[in-house]
Structures are given as C-alpha cells and as structure tokens.
Design a protein around this motif. Structure first.
Motif, PDB file in Angstrom:
ATOM      1  N   SER A 106      52.407   1.495  65.272  1.00 31.86           N
ATOM      2  CA  SER A 106      51.726   0.214  65.505  1.00 31.86           C
ATOM      3  C   SER A 106      50.518   0.378  66.430  1.00 31.86           C
ATOM      4  O   SER A 106      49.505  -0.316  66.273  1.00 31.86           O
ATOM      5  CB  SER A 106      52.709  -0.803  66.096  1.00 31.86           C
ATOM      6  OG  SER A 106      53.234  -0.317  67.320  1.00 31.86           O
ATOM      7  N   ALA A 121      42.296  -1.513  63.915  1.00 32.57           N
ATOM      8  CA  ALA A 121      41.851  -2.904  63.800  1.00 32.57           C
ATOM      9  C   ALA A 121      40.795  -3.231  64.852  1.00 32.57           C
ATOM     10  O   ALA A 121      39.785  -3.901  64.554  1.00 32.57           O
ATOM     11  CB  ALA A 121      43.051  -3.843  63.928  1.00 32.57           C
ATOM     12  N   ALA A 122      40.991  -2.752  66.088  1.00 30.32           N
ATOM     13  CA  ALA A 122      40.040  -3.041  67.155  1.00 30.32           C
ATOM     14  C   ALA A 122      38.681  -2.385  66.871  1.00 30.32           C
ATOM     15  O   ALA A 122      37.629  -3.000  67.090  1.00 30.32           O
ATOM     16  CB  ALA A 122      40.606  -2.549  68.488  1.00 30.32           C
ATOM     17  N   GLU A 169      43.787  -9.297  61.820  1.00 34.23           N
ATOM     18  CA  GLU A 169      44.885  -9.834  62.609  1.00 34.23           C
ATOM     19  C   GLU A 169      46.227  -9.339  62.062  1.00 34.23           C
ATOM     20  O   GLU A 169      47.148  -9.023  62.818  1.00 34.23           O
ATOM     21  CB  GLU A 169      44.844 -11.368  62.622  1.00 34.23           C
ATOM     22  CG  GLU A 169      43.716 -11.947  63.446  1.00 34.23           C
ATOM     23  CD  GLU A 169      43.827 -11.554  64.915  1.00 34.23           C
ATOM     24  OE1 GLU A 169      44.972 -11.471  65.430  1.00 34.23           O
ATOM     25  OE2 GLU A 169      42.776 -11.315  65.546  1.00 34.23           O
ATOM     26  N   ARG A 205      47.630   1.561  64.362  1.00 31.91           N
ATOM     27  CA  ARG A 205      47.117   0.474  63.521  1.00 31.91           C
ATOM     28  C   ARG A 205      46.261  -0.486  64.336  1.00 31.91           C
ATOM     29  O   ARG A 205      45.188  -0.910  63.902  1.00 31.91           O
ATOM     30  CB  ARG A 205      48.282  -0.301  62.877  1.00 31.91           C
ATOM     31  CG  ARG A 205      49.006   0.437  61.790  1.00 31.91           C
ATOM     32  CD  ARG A 205      49.776  -0.542  60.900  1.00 31.91           C
ATOM     33  NE  ARG A 205      50.572  -1.503  61.665  1.00 31.91           N
ATOM     34  CZ  ARG A 205      51.800  -1.311  62.089  1.00 31.91           C
ATOM     35  NH1 ARG A 205      52.385  -0.143  61.813  1.00 31.91           N
ATOM     36  NH2 ARG A 205      52.451  -2.237  62.754  1.00 31.91           N
ATOM     37  N   GLN A 206      46.734  -0.849  65.536  1.00 29.21           N
ATOM     38  CA  GLN A 206      45.978  -1.761  66.392  1.00 29.21           C
ATOM     39  C   GLN A 206      44.644  -1.143  66.807  1.00 29.21           C
ATOM     40  O   GLN A 206      43.633  -1.849  66.901  1.00 29.21           O
ATOM     41  CB  GLN A 206      46.805  -2.127  67.621  1.00 29.21           C
ATOM     42  CG  GLN A 206      48.034  -2.972  67.301  1.00 29.21           C
ATOM     43  CD  GLN A 206      48.927  -3.195  68.499  1.00 29.21           C
ATOM     44  OE1 GLN A 206      48.579  -2.811  69.616  1.00 29.21           O
ATOM     45  NE2 GLN A 206      50.096  -3.814  68.270  1.00 29.21           N
ATOM     46  N   ARG A 207      44.632   0.175  67.025  1.00 31.39           N
ATOM     47  CA  ARG A 207      43.377   0.837  67.395  1.00 31.39           C
ATOM     48  C   ARG A 207      42.383   0.769  66.241  1.00 31.39           C
ATOM     49  O   ARG A 207      41.189   0.499  66.456  1.00 31.39           O
ATOM     50  CB  ARG A 207      43.627   2.301  67.777  1.00 31.39           C
ATOM     51  CG  ARG A 207      42.364   3.041  68.187  1.00 31.39           C
ATOM     52  CD  ARG A 207      42.654   4.454  68.652  1.00 31.39           C
ATOM     53  NE  ARG A 207      41.437   5.128  69.071  1.00 31.39           N
ATOM     54  CZ  ARG A 207      40.585   5.734  68.263  1.00 31.39           C
ATOM     55  NH1 ARG A 207      40.833   5.765  66.961  1.00 31.39           N
ATOM     56  NH2 ARG A 207      39.484   6.307  68.736  1.00 31.39           N
ATOM     57  N   LYS A 221      47.054  -5.924  63.227  1.00 31.18           N
ATOM     58  CA  LYS A 221      47.441  -5.766  64.623  1.00 31.18           C
ATOM     59  C   LYS A 221      48.922  -6.021  64.867  1.00 31.18           C
ATOM     60  O   LYS A 221      49.440  -5.685  65.936  1.00 31.18           O
ATOM     61  CB  LYS A 221      46.628  -6.722  65.499  1.00 31.18           C
ATOM     62  CG  LYS A 221      45.130  -6.399  65.533  1.00 31.18           C
ATOM     63  CD  LYS A 221      44.381  -7.422  66.376  1.00 31.18           C
ATOM     64  CE  LYS A 221      42.892  -7.147  66.392  1.00 31.18           C
ATOM     65  NZ  LYS A 221      42.139  -8.148  67.195  1.00 31.18           N
ATOM     66  N   LYS A 222      49.622  -6.607  63.907  1.00 33.47           N
ATOM     67  CA  LYS A 222      51.034  -6.961  64.098  1.00 33.47           C
ATOM     68  C   LYS A 222      51.933  -5.723  63.972  1.00 33.47           C
ATOM     69  O   LYS A 222      51.618  -4.780  63.281  1.00 33.47           O
ATOM     70  CB  LYS A 222      51.437  -8.011  63.063  1.00 33.47           C
ATOM     71  CG  LYS A 222      50.700  -9.325  63.267  1.00 33.47           C
ATOM     72  CD  LYS A 222      51.111 -10.337  62.211  1.00 33.47           C
ATOM     73  CE  LYS A 222      50.373 -11.659  62.395  1.00 33.47           C
ATOM     74  NZ  LYS A 222      50.740 -12.663  61.360  1.00 33.47           N
TER      75      LYS A 222
END
Length: 540
Positions: free
Chosen positions: A495, A502-503, A536, A498-500, A539-540
C-alpha cells in the motif's frame, strides 16, 4: 589486472576451482560478485554464462581462447557430497569438450598472427602449407589435471606447433636422409650442421659402434677421405675458437698441427670434450606454426586394457577380464591447415654462398620425408601427426619459392585495415551489448514504483518542454501512459508503494493539467473528476 582482497571463503573457493572463481550455486550475497583478480573480459563472459545450465557456460568459448580455458580456467574439480570438492573422475571428457570450440577471440588472434607473419616474409623465405590427415597431438608432456597436456601459444591461448619443435623434426629428417637413406636428396652431414646448427648429443656421435647411425657416419667419413667437403671446410674455420683449439692441442698435441676433415670427424665421434667445444646455431630459424582461423579442436581417447602389465608391476599377466582405463586428451583434428615457415638468420659470409641456392630445395626434401615417415607432434609411431602437402608447380619447387606468392605490402596493409575495421565493429557491438545488459540489470533492480514512474516522468518532461502546437499531438500518448501507469500501480500489493505512485502522478497532473487543453468546459470537468477519483482509489 587489478588486485583484490578476497574473504577467506572466497579465497578458498578461488583456489579450489580451476575456473578461478566459485561456480557453486549459493544463496549467499557475496557469491554473486566475481573476484576482481579475474580479467574484465572473462568476468563479462562468465557473468553472461552464470544463467546457463550446469557447467555449460554461454559465450565463454567466444570470449576466452581455448588455451586459457584449458590452462587458466579449466574445470578440474567437481562437486562431491555436501560441500566438498574433488578432482574430476568420470566427467573429464565433458570438461575437455568445453575446450574444443576455438571461438571468435581466438580466431581474431590467429588472423592477427597470420598477418604479422605475412609482413615478415618475401620471396627469399621458405613457406609450405600442410593439412592434417590424422589427429595432431602436441605438448603431451605438459602438466595438466587430466594428465595429458597440450601446447598452446602463450600468452595468446591458441594451439600451435613450436618453431623449435619444427626445427627439430626437420633436422631429424635431414639427418636420416644424409646418413640412412640411399637417396639423400642432396643432404650431407655438413649441410645439416650448417642449416640447423651443431648438436653434441646427436645419435651418430654418441651411439654404439654397431648402430646404423654410426655406420652412416663412418661411410660419410670415408667419402670425405676421397673428396673433401667445402661446407665442412668453412664450418671448421668458423668453429675454431680458442676453447676448441685448446681442447685439440690437449688431445693431439700442438706439434701435430690442424686436423684434416676425416681426422676432425673421427675426433668429434671419439671425444666428448671436442663436441662440447663446438658451438654453432645454424643459418635457419623456424617460426611457430599456428593453424588457420576457424579451426576447431577435438577430444580423442586411448583405452589401455592391461595397465598393470604395461607398467611392469609383475603381479599378473594380461588377461581379458581387466577393466580398460580410458584416457581423454585434446587434439587438432584432420583437415586442420598450417603454414610452415623458415627464413635465414644473419648470414655468415663464407658459409652462406655455399647453401643459398639449395637450402629451400633441401627443406622441401626434408618435408617430404617427414610426411612419409615421421609426422608432426607426439604419438607419431601410432599414426598421429600425418599430413599432406599442398601441390606446387614444378618451377616453384626448382626456384625454392612457396606455392603461394607472399602478399604485397599494399595487400597486407589493406588486410590490416579490414581487420582493424572488423575489430572496431566487434568492439562497438560488444560495448553496446554490455551497455544494454547493464541498463537491463539496473532496470530489473528497481522497485516496482520506480519501474512505473520513471518512463512516465520522461513523457511528462517531454510534454512540458513542447510547444502548445505539439502538445495537442502528443497529449493522447501521454493520457495512454497515465492510464497504463494507474493500471500497473493498482496491482502493487504494498500500500505504501501504491500511495507513493498516486502522490507522484498527482504532481504530474498538476504540471500537465488535469484535463486536455482545448476541450469544452463540461468535458474538462468530467476528465478531472475521473482522474482524481482514480488516484484516490489508488491511495486506499
């Protein structure tokens, strides 16, 4: 070659393995790093081959000449039970099979040696081409883990026939023609000494009185009594140094004066001190003979059935129940071609005029005798080293010229230039392949998020640097790249990664715009909403 300090474990593996590196499969991190003591080209070859199955390493034969694979990096050890290593037993043949391919590197060396020799020869030199009709085995006495060595030219690692060995077999043929054959083909013992040098250990000087060599020698002495030999006359003048004069005076007394030819020949046979005082190199030198490029090697076998009997242990007589002991060794197979070359050394003024018009014809006679009776290399008594001669026009034989005219300087320079271009092309290709392999290795080492973001970042940079006109054309390609990156990122299980992604993609959209330029306001709002929702969800 750079120095390196190996760990205790790596150093012991380096010593145990005849390849010079530890080839054992290991999960430990340091086993994936090749020691710096291994040459760079070999590191690259072995690195490519580490993914190969078993000991069969890809690309090694092309990069490493066969002599280096046989001597420096030979696989002389195999894995035993557990972590122990032991000398090869049943897989000696497999290890030798890894040597038989000559490869690109060795062929380039053979081509370079061929051109180097060509520039040294002209019409005054002797050159003959021979082709093997039976396997050639040479250098058998050289030490090696399989107990049978082979002669490779140092430091190049290509098979060869040593010039000293060729001079020796030509000398032996000349001596046999001069002393043992009815048809001498023009050879006499003084001609042997003049062209090949004086050998105090020759068979006819130290053999028993009933030897056929001594009988031939005595027959020549009798001929000289009736007709003095001009070549021997000049040789005696050249040999008469202070040491020889002192020995002659000691044996015969100063009052007897200089010896005549028959008396000198008998003294050579009778007194070892006189033989040791004679020093003469001879007028000819022989070049090392290397096979023509694109040659290959082969593995041969001898299978003695009565080992104990042949070794003379005396414990048992030979019988059919004994186990044969196969012995494998390297050979050059039939069809391999060599160019044999000889040329005069610094010419003795008084001696050279006596041989200059016939030395090439004499060498031709010796070569014919070698082809018929002696052979080249080792194991000639059982048929190894048999060869055939290239056909030559009769006028060339009479003039002593080789069957093939030496290349002119322009031809040689052209060939050298072609070779340089080919070598440059090969190096460039190897450099490109190495660079591509390094890029691929660096790419495979990247984490999942970097593999997604790096190519996307490049497209974003190209879009930002473009003019407004070009942006319309490349925007669809950028959108496809963004959508593909979202799809790839959604498959990342971590996760945080994945968030990186997305950012970072959010920052990219801020630079290039959330919606496509030129579209209507309503469509632009829909595009931006859809893309923000996708990020979004990521980011989950």
């Amino acid at each position: 070659m750079s120095r390196s300090v190996l760990s205790t474990h790596e150093g012991s593996a380096f010593r145990r393995s005849a390849w010079g590196i530890s080839m054992q499969r290991s999960t430990q991190q340091h086993h994936d790093t090749l020691p710096l003591a291994v040459p760079a080209y070999l590191q690259e070859a072995l690195r490519k081959g580490r993914k190969a199955e078993g000991w069969r390493l890809k690309n090694v034969a092309d990069q490493v000449p066969p002599g280096h694979r046989f001597l420096l990096y030979f696989r002389a050890f195999e894995r035993a039970d557990g972590n122990e290593w032991e000398p090869l037993t049943t897989s000696k043949r497999d290890a030798l099979e890894d040597i038989v391919k000559t490869g690109k590197q060795a062929n380039a060396i053979l081509n370079a040696l061929k051109m180097r020799h060509a520039r040294l020869f002209d019409e005054t030199c002797w050159k003959r081409r021979v082709t093997l009709a039976a396997p050639l085995f040479t250098g058998s006495g050289n030490p090696h883990p399989v107990e049978n060595g082979f002669a490779f030219l140092s430091p190049y690692g290509v098979p060869y026939l040593a010039g000293s060995g060729l001079k020796g077999v030509f000398r032996r043929a000349a001596e046999e023609l001069a002393l043992l054959c009815d048809d001498t083909h023009g050879w006499t013992l003084p001609l042997v000494w003049a062209l090949f040098g004086f050998d105090a250990n020759s068979a006819y000087l130290g053999a028993a009185s009933d030897s056929e060599w001594v009988r031939g020698y005595d027959a020549f002495v009798h001929e000289v009594e009736n007709s003095p030999d001009r070549v021997l006359e000049q040789l005696m003048k050249i040999w008469m140094n202070p040491r020889l004069q002192k020995v002659l005076e000691k044996e015969f007394g100063p009052e007897n004066g200089p010896l005549d030819q028959p008396a000198f020949l008998r003294a050579l046979r009778q007194y070892q001190q006189i033989r040791r005082a004679v020093h003469f190199q001879g007028l000819l030198t022989f070049f090392d003979a290397v096979p023509h490029p694109d040659c290959q090697m082969a593995v041969d076998i001898t299978n003695p059935h009565h080992k104990s009997y042949y070794q003379g242990t005396g414990q048992e007589s030979p019988h059919d129940a004994e186990q044969p002991v196969p012995i494998f060794f390297l050979v050059l197979p039939p069809g391999t071609t060599f160019d044999l070359k000889a040329l005069p050394l610094a010419q003795k003024d008084a001696l050279w005029p006596l041989v200059k018009d016939r030395w090439q014809a004499l060498l031709d006679a010796s070569l014919g005798h070698i082809a018929a009776w002696l052979g080249l290399g080792a194991k000639t008594s059982v048929g190894y080293g048999v060869f055939t001669l290239a056909q030559q026009p009769a006028q060339d034989k009479l003039s002593g010229r080789s069957e093939e005219a030496p290349p002119s300087q322009r031809e040689v320079l052209k060939e050298v230039e072609i070779q340089k271009l080919e070598e440059e092309r090969r190096r460039k290709q190897e450099a490109e392949e190495m660079e591509q392999a390094q890029r691929l290795a660096a790419w495979n080492a990247l984490p999942e998020d970097e593999k997604i973001l790096r190519p996307l970042q490049e497209k974003v940079e190209a879009y930002v640097r473009s003019s407004e006109v070009l942006r319309k054309n490349i925007r669809p390609d950028l959108n496809r790249a963004m959508n593909a990156a979202l799809k790839q990122a959604s498959q990342i299980k971590d996760s945080n990664l994945r968030q990186r992604v997305a950012a970072e993609m959010e920052k990219m959209y801020e630079r290039v715009g959330w919606a496509d330029p030129g579209e209507k306001k309503e469509k632009r709002q829909k595009q931006e909403k859809k893309r923000r929702e996708a990020l979004e969800a990521l980011k989950k």
